[in-house]
Design an enzyme around this catalytic site. Sequence first.
Site, PDB file in Angstrom:
ATOM      1  N   PHE A 106      -6.464  19.534 -25.696  1.00 18.77           N
ATOM      2  CA  PHE A 106      -7.107  18.191 -25.281  1.00 18.77           C
ATOM      3  C   PHE A 106      -8.156  18.564 -25.014  1.00 18.77           C
ATOM      4  O   PHE A 106      -8.581  19.161 -23.447  1.00 18.77           O
ATOM      5  CB  PHE A 106      -6.297  16.861 -25.105  1.00 18.77           C
ATOM      6  CG  PHE A 106      -7.143  15.919 -25.015  1.00 18.77           C
ATOM      7  CD1 PHE A 106      -7.010  15.187 -26.345  1.00 18.77           C
ATOM      8  CD2 PHE A 106      -7.588  15.145 -24.049  1.00 18.77           C
ATOM      9  CE1 PHE A 106      -7.708  13.888 -26.778  1.00 18.77           C
ATOM     10  CE2 PHE A 106      -7.915  13.568 -24.296  1.00 18.77           C
ATOM     11  CZ  PHE A 106      -7.987  13.065 -25.373  1.00 18.77           C
ATOM     12  N   ASP A 107      -9.407  17.478 -25.290  1.00 20.49           N
ATOM     13  CA  ASP A 107     -10.889  18.018 -24.582  1.00 20.49           C
ATOM     14  C   ASP A 107     -10.838  17.779 -23.330  1.00 20.49           C
ATOM     15  O   ASP A 107     -11.955  17.851 -22.183  1.00 20.49           O
ATOM     16  CB  ASP A 107     -11.728  16.817 -24.919  1.00 20.49           C
ATOM     17  CG  ASP A 107     -11.478  15.841 -25.608  1.00 20.49           C
ATOM     18  OD1 ASP A 107     -10.650  15.159 -24.690  1.00 20.49           O
ATOM     19  OD2 ASP A 107     -12.408  15.082 -26.779  1.00 20.49           O
ATOM     20  N   ASP A 166       1.429  18.960 -20.876  1.00 25.65           N
ATOM     21  CA  ASP A 166       0.556  17.518 -21.166  1.00 25.65           C
ATOM     22  C   ASP A 166       0.948  16.824 -22.595  1.00 25.65           C
ATOM     23  O   ASP A 166       1.392  17.255 -23.294  1.00 25.65           O
ATOM     24  CB  ASP A 166      -0.516  18.217 -21.956  1.00 25.65           C
ATOM     25  CG  ASP A 166      -1.468  17.423 -21.931  1.00 25.65           C
ATOM     26  OD1 ASP A 166      -0.897  15.831 -21.023  1.00 25.65           O
ATOM     27  OD2 ASP A 166      -2.797  17.232 -22.636  1.00 25.65           O
ATOM     28  N   ALA A 176       0.702  13.178 -23.691  1.00 24.00           N
ATOM     29  CA  ALA A 176       1.100  12.064 -23.611  1.00 24.00           C
ATOM     30  C   ALA A 176       1.473  11.540 -24.737  1.00 24.00           C
ATOM     31  O   ALA A 176       2.142  10.106 -24.505  1.00 24.00           O
ATOM     32  CB  ALA A 176      -0.893  12.079 -23.557  1.00 24.00           C
ATOM     33  N   TYR A 222       1.112  -0.917   0.155  1.00 18.45           N
ATOM     34  CA  TYR A 222      -0.354   0.068   0.139  1.00 18.45           C
ATOM     35  C   TYR A 222       1.232   1.437   0.209  1.00 18.45           C
ATOM     36  O   TYR A 222       0.604   2.303  -0.715  1.00 18.45           O
ATOM     37  CB  TYR A 222      -0.647  -0.150   1.115  1.00 18.45           C
ATOM     38  CG  TYR A 222      -1.833   1.192   1.029  1.00 18.45           C
ATOM     39  CD1 TYR A 222      -3.195   0.720   0.703  1.00 18.45           C
ATOM     40  CD2 TYR A 222      -1.822   2.196   1.157  1.00 18.45           C
ATOM     41  CE1 TYR A 222      -4.324   1.537   0.259  1.00 18.45           C
ATOM     42  CE2 TYR A 222      -2.955   3.148   1.613  1.00 18.45           C
ATOM     43  CZ  TYR A 222      -3.930   3.070   0.746  1.00 18.45           C
ATOM     44  OH  TYR A 222      -4.819   3.827   0.864  1.00 18.45           O
TER      45      TYR A 222
HETATM   46  C1  LIG Z   1      -4.800  10.682 -23.545  1.00 19.12           C
HETATM   47  C2  LIG Z   1      -4.654  12.213 -23.452  1.00 19.12           C
HETATM   48  C3  LIG Z   1      -5.456  13.026 -22.449  1.00 19.12           C
HETATM   49  C4  LIG Z   1      -6.445  12.207 -21.970  1.00 19.12           C
HETATM   50  O1  LIG Z   1      -5.441  10.996 -20.984  1.00 19.12           O
HETATM   51  P1  LIG Z   1      -6.536  10.130 -20.324  1.00 19.12           P
HETATM   52  O2  LIG Z   1      -5.640   8.923 -20.029  1.00 19.12           O
HETATM   53  O3  LIG Z   1      -7.062   9.131 -21.357  1.00 19.12           O
HETATM   54  O4  LIG Z   1      -7.275  10.173 -19.106  1.00 19.12           O
HETATM   55  C5  LIG Z   1      -4.836  14.878 -21.736  1.00 19.12           C
HETATM   56  N1  LIG Z   1      -4.140  14.994 -22.689  1.00 19.12           N
HETATM   57  C6  LIG Z   1      -3.945  15.134 -23.893  1.00 19.12           C
HETATM   58  C7  LIG Z   1      -2.700  15.231 -25.146  1.00 19.12           C
HETATM   59  C8  LIG Z   1      -4.612  13.274 -24.425  1.00 19.12           C
HETATM   60  O5  LIG Z   1      -3.913  12.751 -25.208  1.00 19.12           O
END
Ligand SMILES: *Cc1c(COP(=O)(O)O)cnc(C)c1O
Length: 458
Positions: A124-125, A215, A217, A72
């Site tokens: 991103f949305d 951000d 990703a 944990y």
């Molecule tokens: C996918 C994505 C997110 C959100 O992430 P999730 O893992 O789907 O919750 C945020 N910003 C960008 C640029 C993304 O491609």
Amino acid sequence: MNLPHIPPYKTKVVEPVYFRTKAERAAKIKEVNYNLFNLHSDWVIVDLMTDSGTGAMSEQQWAEIMLGDESYAGSESYFKLKRSVKDIMDFEYLAPTHQGRAAENILFSAVVKDGDVVPGNAHFDTTKGHIEFRKAEAIDCTIDAAFDTGTYHPFKGNINLDKLESVILKYGKDRIPFINITVTCNTVGGQPVSLANIKSTCQLAQKYGIPVYMDIARYAENAYFIKIREAAYKDWTIAEIVKEMFKEVAVVWMSSKKDGLVNIGGFIALNDAELYEKLGQFTIIYEGFLTYGGMSGRAMGALAVGLREGIEFDYLNDRVKQVQYLAEKLKTYNIPIQEPVGGHAIYIDAKKMLPHIPQTEYPAQLLGVEMYIEGGVRGVEIGTLLADRDPLTGKDRLPEMELLRLAIPRRVYSRNHMDYIAATLANVAARSKDIKAGFTIKKQAAILRHFTVELEKI
Ligand SMILES: *Cc1c(COP(=O)(O)O)cnc(C)c1O
């Protein structure tokens, strides 16, 4: 003879694919009201709905699954992940979360308040949603070239610095908690941001005393494009470029389901001890204890390895070249696509492919349904269904573009699959004149209707 390009991996475990006839698929898609989200995945042959969490893990990642420490508190898997983040990104503090939007929830709970504005390249949305949910505003400062599909620009994800400065001058530092750079910029089609633009944005932000958050990703794909397209960095390694991208950035957050090469996970990383402590309070109420934040030990272990594999040049080169190979193949069949293609997906222009179908009949959805019937290939509509209705009039908003997105999962499909996808679309194009009409809506939800909408053939 030049040896042909092949991927830097081979298959060890296989997953079955089930074949059905076109007639069976046509009956099935009708049964599920022409909504591609309603299909059971074993009815799909090539699944291009998303590249998020759909990649294949390596043998080293599977080994880490067995080594997962499920304690944990103080899990060794957490410390492995922390070491990877420190080595690759040079951030001291790490807050794991179950996925990207959970990182947004925690981070924005700590820093975004009512009346704030967050300028950046196209958000991103979920990012936009989490900003607006807090009664703040996301302001898009992407360069104009991003929205012109006809012109080539190597870095369509770039921020327009004049636009950004005018937003800063209009709202002032106190209403801007941070400037947001998304790499690559998903919303404009996975388009990269140049290092020159990242540096200039950071400089401008510094001048006004505002931090820059990222951000990240698809940060590794972004670094690959910098190496290939930005002359000053052509001899740098991906690892060096990544460090340079993050050098002046205060906070990064990641949906690890993309360049983390795992099926679930996310995190926030930073060097500010005080902010990290503040985030911790939200992590504990929303996600879990600080050393797991909604992830299992095994998932953190797999991510610790996935992050390292995700910045290997040979992997990235294979990944981006596969997307580009599909684009070239589609072009030889005269399938109209958006250019230049980004790192993770191809967007097909449904207005050009089905010019006789009015936008009110959802041509991109129609193209998606026909592609599914033809070859069992599943994409996703980025058009009128997704744009949804005007909240005041209740009428459909008709976006400028009607696109069908084909997102390519990482390390899953071969060149044969790319040929198969292209042939499927070529067959749809060949009979496009016989596709006479689109859809009307039978049933739709109040918001985010595209996930559950039920359609009927006209
Ligand atoms: C996918 C994505 C997110 C959100 O992430 P999730 O893992 O789907 O919750 C945020 N910003 C960008 C640029 C993304 O491609």
